[in-house]
Design a protein around this motif. Structure first.
Motif, PDB file in Angstrom:
ATOM      1  N   GLY A 198      27.555  45.314  56.037  1.00 38.08           N
ATOM      2  CA  GLY A 198      26.757  46.014  55.048  1.00 38.08           C
ATOM      3  C   GLY A 198      26.162  45.271  53.882  1.00 38.08           C
TER       4      GLY A 198
ATOM      5  N   ALA B 156      25.145  44.221  47.329  1.00 41.01           N
ATOM      6  CA  ALA B 156      26.278  44.673  47.767  1.00 41.01           C
ATOM      7  C   ALA B 156      27.086  44.663  49.270  1.00 41.01           C
ATOM      8  CB  ALA B 156      26.020  45.814  46.942  1.00 41.01           C
ATOM      9  N   LEU B 157      28.480  43.950  49.372  1.00 39.59           N
ATOM     10  CA  LEU B 157      29.054  43.995  50.679  1.00 39.59           C
ATOM     11  C   LEU B 157      29.818  44.472  50.817  1.00 39.59           C
ATOM     12  CD1 LEU B 157      30.775  41.571  50.442  1.00 39.59           C
ATOM     13  CD2 LEU B 157      29.399  40.155  49.601  1.00 39.59           C
ATOM     14  N   ARG B 158      30.250  44.780  52.314  1.00 41.20           N
ATOM     15  CA  ARG B 158      31.819  45.694  52.644  1.00 41.20           C
ATOM     16  C   ARG B 158      32.680  44.161  52.850  1.00 41.20           C
ATOM     17  NH1 ARG B 158      32.833  50.232  51.398  1.00 41.20           N
ATOM     18  NH2 ARG B 158      34.713  49.634  52.688  1.00 41.20           N
TER      19      ARG B 158
ATOM     20  N   GLU C 271      35.120  44.327  54.121  1.00 43.74           N
ATOM     21  CA  GLU C 271      35.648  44.317  56.265  1.00 43.74           C
ATOM     22  C   GLU C 271      34.942  43.389  56.411  1.00 43.74           C
ATOM     23  OE1 GLU C 271      35.784  48.175  54.866  1.00 43.74           O
ATOM     24  OE2 GLU C 271      34.567  47.141  54.272  1.00 43.74           O
TER      25      GLU C 271
ATOM     26  N   GLN D  15      40.026  46.285  53.003  1.00 45.68           N
ATOM     27  CA  GLN D  15      39.155  47.059  52.921  1.00 45.68           C
ATOM     28  C   GLN D  15      38.056  48.169  51.586  1.00 45.68           C
ATOM     29  OE1 GLN D  15      40.534  51.029  54.509  1.00 45.68           O
ATOM     30  NE2 GLN D  15      38.744  51.511  55.584  1.00 45.68           N
TER      31      GLN D  15
ATOM     32  N   SER E 118      34.194  46.894  49.558  1.00 44.87           N
ATOM     33  CA  SER E 118      33.372  47.155  48.605  1.00 44.87           C
ATOM     34  C   SER E 118      32.750  46.338  47.573  1.00 44.87           C
ATOM     35  CB  SER E 118      32.353  48.610  48.599  1.00 44.87           C
ATOM     36  OG  SER E 118      32.198  49.281  47.660  1.00 44.87           O
TER      37      SER E 118
ATOM     38  N   THR F 151      34.561  45.008  41.712  1.00 45.20           N
ATOM     39  CA  THR F 151      34.949  45.576  43.184  1.00 45.20           C
ATOM     40  C   THR F 151      35.898  46.549  42.717  1.00 45.20           C
ATOM     41  OG1 THR F 151      36.391  45.556  45.404  1.00 45.20           O
ATOM     42  CG2 THR F 151      36.542  44.038  43.694  1.00 45.20           C
TER      43      THR F 151
ATOM     44  N   ALA G  74      39.991  49.047  46.792  1.00 45.97           N
ATOM     45  CA  ALA G  74      40.354  48.705  47.705  1.00 45.97           C
ATOM     46  C   ALA G  74      40.951  48.012  47.844  1.00 45.97           C
ATOM     47  CB  ALA G  74      39.162  46.857  47.238  1.00 45.97           C
TER      48      ALA G  74
END
Length: 860
Positions: free
Chosen positions: A731, A754-756, A758, A770, A772, A794, A797
């Motif tokens: 992501g 943005a990035l996940r 995970e 876990q 974003s 973030t 999370a």
């Protein structure tokens, strides 16, 4: 300098004032405003007398239409700046004399001339003289020139000219009328009274009377002896004097230093045998016939000439050069010139202690060599193994050298040259031999035809540069045929140049020797051991190379035509990556050229092991197209994670001032990168780019998926505007936008994305994260941490740490950047209860140091 600077300055003043005198007479009808006249004339004179390499400036011109004119200042400059100044020049002339065809100047004066330095050399005239010999005579001008008095009160020679300063004055006169010349000139050294140069010279076409009287006197430390760096700067006295008609003229020459005669001799001209009264020569004037002629068969008319000089000039030479010349320098020559026979040198003899030149030669009336028998030899004096040659630059020693040249009137000619033990700081040669022979003929008015064969050989060659010595070796030989191919053309046929394990052979033709040179060649070359060139290349080379080229080159215009083929076997460049590509083989072909129509690539093809490339197209200043294709057969040998070919394709099209094109890079597994756009000649540009790596897991197994990037860049007046979007597995996505100023080096860029979280799990296993994260960063100013600002955040999370049996939820974190400092804020709630909060500044990101406050709240 080509002429003595004071004389050049005086001639310049005379020329400038002549223009000032003559131009208004032609222009006064159209110039009634006398106030505007000087500006017009100054501009006209500057434009007329200046050239591409000499720039004349005139200021303060007054009285151009009167009998007395003056110029406040004249300067002469070259590319390096002003080198000559002439102050307060004046002219007093008789205007009515022009009506009877005479330019009569009573006085031509200047108060001061300053010579600041040596002028830069003038470019050589590319045109060659005509081959026909013509008798000496003065030109006939449309008006007579009479300069009654030439006077320069002071001439200052700057220290930059000869290494010391000097002051001179100049007085003289000049008359040039009715094809006759009469001049007197005297230069005195003002800062060293008694040093002087006096010249009286004249010649008249009608009477053929020559008058010459040159006298130079200067005391110790004089201008000439110091400028020539004569040992001890001795006093000098030089005299050259003669008076008489061309058919019966003798000039005596004498040179002395420190009161001792160093050189003496004479030059004599006399009439050849002639019929009574023919050509205006004195009846009964005779000279001895040449060998093989009788009084009856000798050519009538013409002039016999002779010269004899002898002396001991060792005192005028540096000590190292004295063994070469010795105490018995002698020069003698005898010959004649006649319209029907050309120029004949019956005998020539020049002798020093180490040098001997002797022989005879004759030129036809068109200037072609008719006969020759010449010998020149240099031999080290007894008791010496070598002699220092009187050459400029580094010391050059020679044990022995001899040249023999001969030609008979029916055409055959030969030249042999031999040297022993030549020693120069750049090289040493044990022995060298050149032999040449052939035929030189001329039929009527046709150009001379030259044919021959030349061989040359050097042995015991030792170059001081180790890299060059390894490349060339100790022995080298050359053989070639020689032939002329029409006017201004010369061809070398069956050339063979050989070294120990390399050679070149073929034909070379030189055309346009009298104008623009064009070189045409058909050559083959080979080197069996490339290792000999390793030192020159700076890399450990190996292998063998052969090449063939057929083409032409015009150096002045840069035009060329080439058909090239090159092959290599067992090649190595000592660069591991390159050697893996070429695998020791190379095959290159090229055919194309450059001319008035532009650049043309008919064929370009390269095969080198795993790599191949080809190109074609044409391009001129307004239109054209070029195509390029290249391929690496196996990318895996450089990037082990990917196996397969990597291909490059590019196309460029020109339309006026615009270049448009596209470049496509295609790799294995559907990976690619492409760039398309246009560039204007003024620098403006528009580009779009698109790239994708289809299988990121080949590099990062934990992140399977595709990475893509797409965007555009525009340049206007040195300002770049960039936008780009990128996506990656887990992501991750980002957008870059902003600009960059080339002139100031300042940037204004922003990056958002943005990035996940995970995506980090494969790297922190068995721990798990876990949620974003988002970033919003700006770079404004000169690129660096000081110009970086923004935040990374973030929320919501969670983090699981199995080894600690701990899980943390509701993690909220932010890092705020500004002025190379960072402010952090982290809050979280462990699942077992309580809360954790961390906040504080990172005052210096370089190096990373933190002052944080930790607050915790635990409940059981």
């Amino acid at each position: 300098m080509r002429l003595l600077s004071p004389l050049r300055a005086t001639l310049l003043a005379a020329t400038t004032l002549c223009f000032a005198a003559l131009t208004p007479l032609a222009a006064q009808d159209s110039q009634q405003d006398s106030q505007a006249e000087p500006s017009y004339l100054e501009t006209f004179i500057e434009d007329t007398l200046s050239s591409d390499s000499q720039f004349i400036s005139v200021s303060g011109l007054t009285g151009a239409l009167s009998s007395q004119a003056s110029i406040e200042k004249i300067t002469v400059a070259d590319e390096a700046g002003v080198w000559l100044q002439l102050i307060h020049a004046g002219r007093d002339w008789t205007r009515l004399a022009l009506l009877r065809g005479e330019f009569s100047v009573n006085r031509l004066t200047a108060s001061e001339i300053n010579v600041l330095r040596q002028p830069q050399p003038l470019p050589q005239d590319p045109s060659l003289p005509t081959p026909e010999a013509t008798p000496f005579q003065l030109p006939e001008l449309p008006v007579a020139i009479d300069l009654g008095e030439i006077s320069v009160g002071r001439i200052e020679l700057a220290k930059e000219l000869f290494g010391f300063a000097a002051s001179l004055d100049l007085q003289g006169s000049l008359r040039f009328a009715e094809a006759s010349l009469a001049t007197e000139l005297q230069i005195n050294r003002l800062d060293k009274p008694g040093d002087r140069l006096a010249l009286k010279a004249g010649y008249a076409n009608e009477s053929r009377q020559i008058t010459l009287d040159l006298a130079l006197d200067e005391a110790t430390g004089g201008l000439i002896s110091t400028a020539l760096k004569l040992p001890g700067s001795p006093s000098l006295r030089l005299s050259i004097a003669g008076d008489g008609p061309v058919e019966d003229f003798a000039a005596q020459i004498a040179l002395a230093s420190d009161g001792t005669e160093r050189l003496a001799g004479n030059v004599v001209l006399m009439a050849n045998p002639a019929a009574a009264g023919s050509d205006g020569l004195p009846t009964g004037s005779t000279a001895a016939p040449r060998e093989g002629e009788t009084q009856e068969t000798a050519s009538p008319g013409g002039i016999r000439f002779s010269a004899d000089l002898h002396g001991d000039i060792d005192a005028l030479l540096q000590a190292d050069y004295r063994p070469f010349f010795g105490p018995d320098l002698a020069l003698s020559l005898r010959g004649d010139t006649a319209a029907d026979r050309g120029i004949t040198l019956d005998s020539l003899a020049l002798r020093t202690r180490a040098l001997g030149i002797s022989g005879a030669l004759a030129l036809t009336p068109t200037g072609v060599l008719d006969t020759a028998n010449l010998r020149a030899a240099i031999t080290a004096p007894e008791g010496q193994t070598a002699i220092l040659l009187p050459l400029p630059g580094a010391d050059t020693h020679l044990a022995r050298a001899e040249i023999l040249a001969s030609k008979t009137s029916d055409g055959p000619w030969s030249v042999t040259a031999e040297l022993r033990q030549l020693n120069h700081p750049e090289a040493q040669v044990a022995s060298g031999v050149v032999t040449a022979e052939g035929l030189l003929t001329q039929e009527g008015a046709a150009a001379a035809a030259l044919n021959g064969q030349i061989t040359a050989e050097l042995q015991g060659l030792q170059l001081r540069d180790p890299a060059l010595a390894a490349a060339i070796g100790t022995e080298i030989s050359l053989s070639t045929g020689l032939t002329s191919e029409g006017p201004g053309a010369l061809a070398l046929k069956e050339v063979l140049l050989q070294g120990s394990d390399y050679q070149a052979s073929g034909d070379v033709t030189f055309e346009g020797l009298q104008a623009g040179l064009k070189i045409t060649a058909d050559l083959r070359a080979g080197a069996a051991n490339m290792a000999r060139f390793s030192a020159l290349a700076g890399q450990p080379l190996a292998g063998a190379v052969q090449a063939q080229i057929d083409g032409s080159l015009t150096p002045l215009s840069g035009a060329f035509e080439a058909d090239l083929a090159l092959q290599g076997q067992g090649l190595s460049a000592g660069i591991a990556q390159l050697d893996r590509i070429t695998q020791g083989t190379l095959a290159l072909t090229f055919k194309g050229g450059r001319g008035a129509e532009g650049l043309r690539v008919d064929t370009f093809h390269l095969e080198a092991g795993q790599f191949s490339a080809e190109a074609s197209g044409d391009l001129d200043s307004r239109a054209g197209a070029l195509q390029l294709r290249a391929e690496l057969k196996e990318l895996g040998q450089f990037v082990p994670q990917i196996s397969g070919p990597l291909a490059l394709a590019g196309d460029v099209v020109r339309d006026g001032d615009s270049l448009t094109g596209a470049v496509q890079l295609t790799g294995p597994h559907a990976s690619f990168a492409s760039l398309k756009g246009a560039v204007q000649l003024d620098g403006d540009a528009d580009f779009t780019f698109d790239a994708a790596l289809a299988e990121l897991q080949r590099f990062v197994p934990e992140l399977p998926g595709k990475v893509t990037a797409v965007g555009q860049a525009l340049r206007r007046d040195g300002q770049w505007q960039i936008t780009a979007d990128a996506k990656a597995p887990a992501g991750a996505e980002a957008r870059l936008s902003g600009g960059f100023d080339e002139a100031s080096g300042l940037a204004d860029l922003s990056a958002k994305g943005a990035l996940r979280l995970e995506g980090a799990n494969p790297f922190i296993s068995p721990n798990l994260v876990q949620g974003s994260a988002a970033f919003d960063l700006t770079l404004k100013g000169a690129p660096g941490l000081d110009a970086l600002s923004g935040s990374v955040t973030t929320s919501g999370a969670s983090l699981a740490l199995p080894a600690a049996a701990l899980r943390v939820d509701d993690i909220a974190a932010s890092v705020t950047l500004a002025g190379a400092q960072a402010q952090i804020l982290v809050s979280a709630r462990p699942r077992d209860g309580g809360a954790v909060r961390i906040e504080g500044p990172l005052p210096e990101i370089r190096p990373l140091r933190a002052r944080c406050r930790l607050a915790s709240e635990m409940s059981c």
